[in-house]
Write an enzyme that holds these catalytic residues in place. Structure first.
Site, PDB file in Angstrom:
ATOM      1  N   ASN A   9       0.866  -1.186   0.000  1.00 35.15           N
ATOM      2  CA  ASN A   9       0.000   0.000   0.000  1.00 35.15           C
ATOM      3  C   ASN A   9       0.899   1.230   0.000  1.00 35.15           C
ATOM      4  OD1 ASN A   9      -1.832   2.032   0.482  1.00 35.15           O
ATOM      5  ND2 ASN A   9      -2.276   1.434   2.599  1.00 35.15           N
ATOM      6  N   LYS A  11       0.086   4.229  -0.264  1.00 38.38           N
ATOM      7  CA  LYS A  11      -0.603   5.386   0.330  1.00 38.38           C
ATOM      8  C   LYS A  11      -0.416   6.626  -0.562  1.00 38.38           C
ATOM      9  CE  LYS A  11       0.345   3.407   4.832  1.00 38.38           C
ATOM     10  NZ  LYS A  11       0.129   3.544   6.254  1.00 38.38           N
ATOM     11  N   HIS A  94      -9.472   0.990   4.867  1.00 41.32           N
ATOM     12  CA  HIS A  94      -8.201   1.199   5.578  1.00 41.32           C
ATOM     13  C   HIS A  94      -8.455   2.133   6.769  1.00 41.32           C
ATOM     14  CE1 HIS A  94      -4.104   2.401   6.460  1.00 41.32           C
ATOM     15  NE2 HIS A  94      -3.710   1.340   5.784  1.00 41.32           N
ATOM     16  N   GLU A  96      -6.887   4.518   7.935  1.00 39.84           N
ATOM     17  CA  GLU A  96      -6.670   5.952   7.666  1.00 39.84           C
ATOM     18  C   GLU A  96      -7.905   6.569   7.021  1.00 39.84           C
ATOM     19  OE1 GLU A  96      -3.000   5.473   5.532  1.00 39.84           O
ATOM     20  OE2 GLU A  96      -2.015   4.885   7.392  1.00 39.84           O
ATOM     21  N   GLU A 164      -5.388  -5.328  10.519  1.00 43.51           N
ATOM     22  CA  GLU A 164      -4.426  -4.257  10.747  1.00 43.51           C
ATOM     23  C   GLU A 164      -4.757  -3.529  12.055  1.00 43.51           C
ATOM     24  OE1 GLU A 164      -2.416  -3.089   6.827  1.00 43.51           O
ATOM     25  OE2 GLU A 164      -4.055  -1.716   7.170  1.00 43.51           O
ATOM     26  N   GLY A 170       2.145   2.071  10.799  1.00 41.32           N
ATOM     27  CA  GLY A 170       3.051   3.218  10.640  1.00 41.32           C
ATOM     28  C   GLY A 170       3.729   3.647  11.940  1.00 41.32           C
ATOM     29  N   SER A 210       3.346  -2.178  10.385  1.00 46.11           N
ATOM     30  CA  SER A 210       4.796  -2.100  10.618  1.00 46.11           C
ATOM     31  C   SER A 210       5.547  -3.374  10.229  1.00 46.11           C
ATOM     32  CB  SER A 210       5.084  -1.718  12.072  1.00 46.11           C
ATOM     33  OG  SER A 210       4.578  -0.420  12.346  1.00 46.11           O
TER      34      SER A 210
HETATM   35  C1  PEP Z   1      -0.813   0.001   5.894  1.00 43.84           C
HETATM   36  O1  PEP Z   1      -0.846   1.150   5.508  1.00 43.84           O
HETATM   37  O2  PEP Z   1      -1.706  -0.780   5.561  1.00 43.84           O
HETATM   38  C2  PEP Z   1       0.292  -0.419   6.759  1.00 43.84           C
HETATM   39  C3  PEP Z   1       0.243  -1.614   7.286  1.00 43.84           C
HETATM   40  O3  PEP Z   1       1.294   0.501   6.964  1.00 43.84           O
HETATM   41  P1  PEP Z   1       2.735   0.200   7.645  1.00 43.84           P
HETATM   42  O4  PEP Z   1       3.258  -1.078   7.051  1.00 43.84           O
HETATM   43  O5  PEP Z   1       3.564   1.385   7.272  1.00 43.84           O
HETATM   44  O6  PEP Z   1       2.510   0.078   9.109  1.00 43.84           O
END
Ligand code: PEP
Length: 254
Positions: A9, A11, A94, A96, A164, A170, A210
């Site tokens: 992703n 983003k 997601h 976000e 997630e 992040g 992460s």
């Molecule tokens: C994501 O945006 O779905 C995600 C898991 O981000 P990160 O790997 O940066 O934590």
């Protein structure tokens, strides 16, 4: 039985020329790795260009969002029909988007339905907040998100779920393999209850939060986890390649 998947992703990162550079850096290495679905999800404006660049390769393409209407006066939105021409997957719900764009369970549900109608494969994101986690409410929250996201959907064969935890996205503070495996197993049980055991065993459930080249093996080694949704580390070709390579090796052994 389930083909592992690593989805990147990107983003709101990369201009079109940066996307081209990143794909060119990843493509040869990714193409050499078998038995893993390798999906990249660049920003909307790069989808056409990236689609051309990965033609003839084993890399698959996904979008990061969609709007649930097919067409009409919705300035600035992108419809499932527009995406169905360009890519195979679409990330929906997601955290976000839930957090910054007020996407409710009802909106996520409409988006999943719209994606499936357009023959797109949704990567449905669910996960609990830090407060919910600390209050021991993870499973209740996950069960509620699954119920609302999947309400009225009787055919979910093309669905992929990404677990997630919001506290892990992040932050550099990933879940442990054991924690993630437990919740992923709980998600699979819920799918069996909402649908049936056969679908639950076929459905791919990813962990996200992460994931890096250094900790990916911890998640991939878990029996319930079928791969990862990767944010930050998907923007670095060597990291992403390493995660995909480890996935192919580990799942090939299990
Ligand atoms: C994501 O945006 O779905 C995600 C898991 O981000 P990160 O790997 O940066 O934590």
């Amino acid at each position: 039985m389930r083909i592992p998947m690593i989805a990147g992703n990107w983003k709101m990162n990369t201009t079109v020329s940066e996307a081209v550079e990143l794909v060119n850096e990843m493509r040869p290495g990714l193409d050499e790795i078998a038995n893993v679905d390798k999906v990249i999800c660049p920003p909307f404006i790069s989808l056409i260009t990236v689609r051309e660049l990965i033609k003839g390769s084993s890399i698959k393409l996904g979008a990061q969002n969609l709007y649930f209407e097919a067409k009409g006066a919705y300035t600035g939105e992108i419809s499932p029909l527009m995406l169905a021409d360009l890519c195979e997957f679409v990330i929906i719900g997601h955290s976000e988007r839930r957090q910054y764009f007020n996407e409710t369970g009802e909106i996520v549900n409409k988006k999943v339905k719209a994606a499936l109608r357009a023959k797109l494969k949704p990567i449905l994101c669910i996960g609990e907040s830090p407060e919910e986690n600390e209050a021991g409410r993870t499973e209740a929250v996950i069960a509620g998100q699954l119920r609302s996201s999947l309400a009225g959907i009787d055919f979910a064969a093309d669905l992929i779920i990404a677990y997630e935890p919001i506290w892990a996205i992040g932050t550099g503070k990933a879940a442990t393999g054991r924690q993630a495996n437990k919740t992923t197993g709980f998600i699979r049980q819920n799918i069996a209850q909402l649908y049936n055991e056969d679908l639950a065993q076929k459905m791919r459930i990813l962990y996200g939060g992460s994931v890096t080249a250094d900790n990916a093996a911890e998640f991939i080694n878990q029996p319930e986890i079928d791969g990862a949704l990767v944010g930050g580390a998907s923007l670095k070709a060597p990291q992403f390649l390493s995660i995909v390579k480890q996935t192919s090796e580990i799942k090939g052994r299990l």
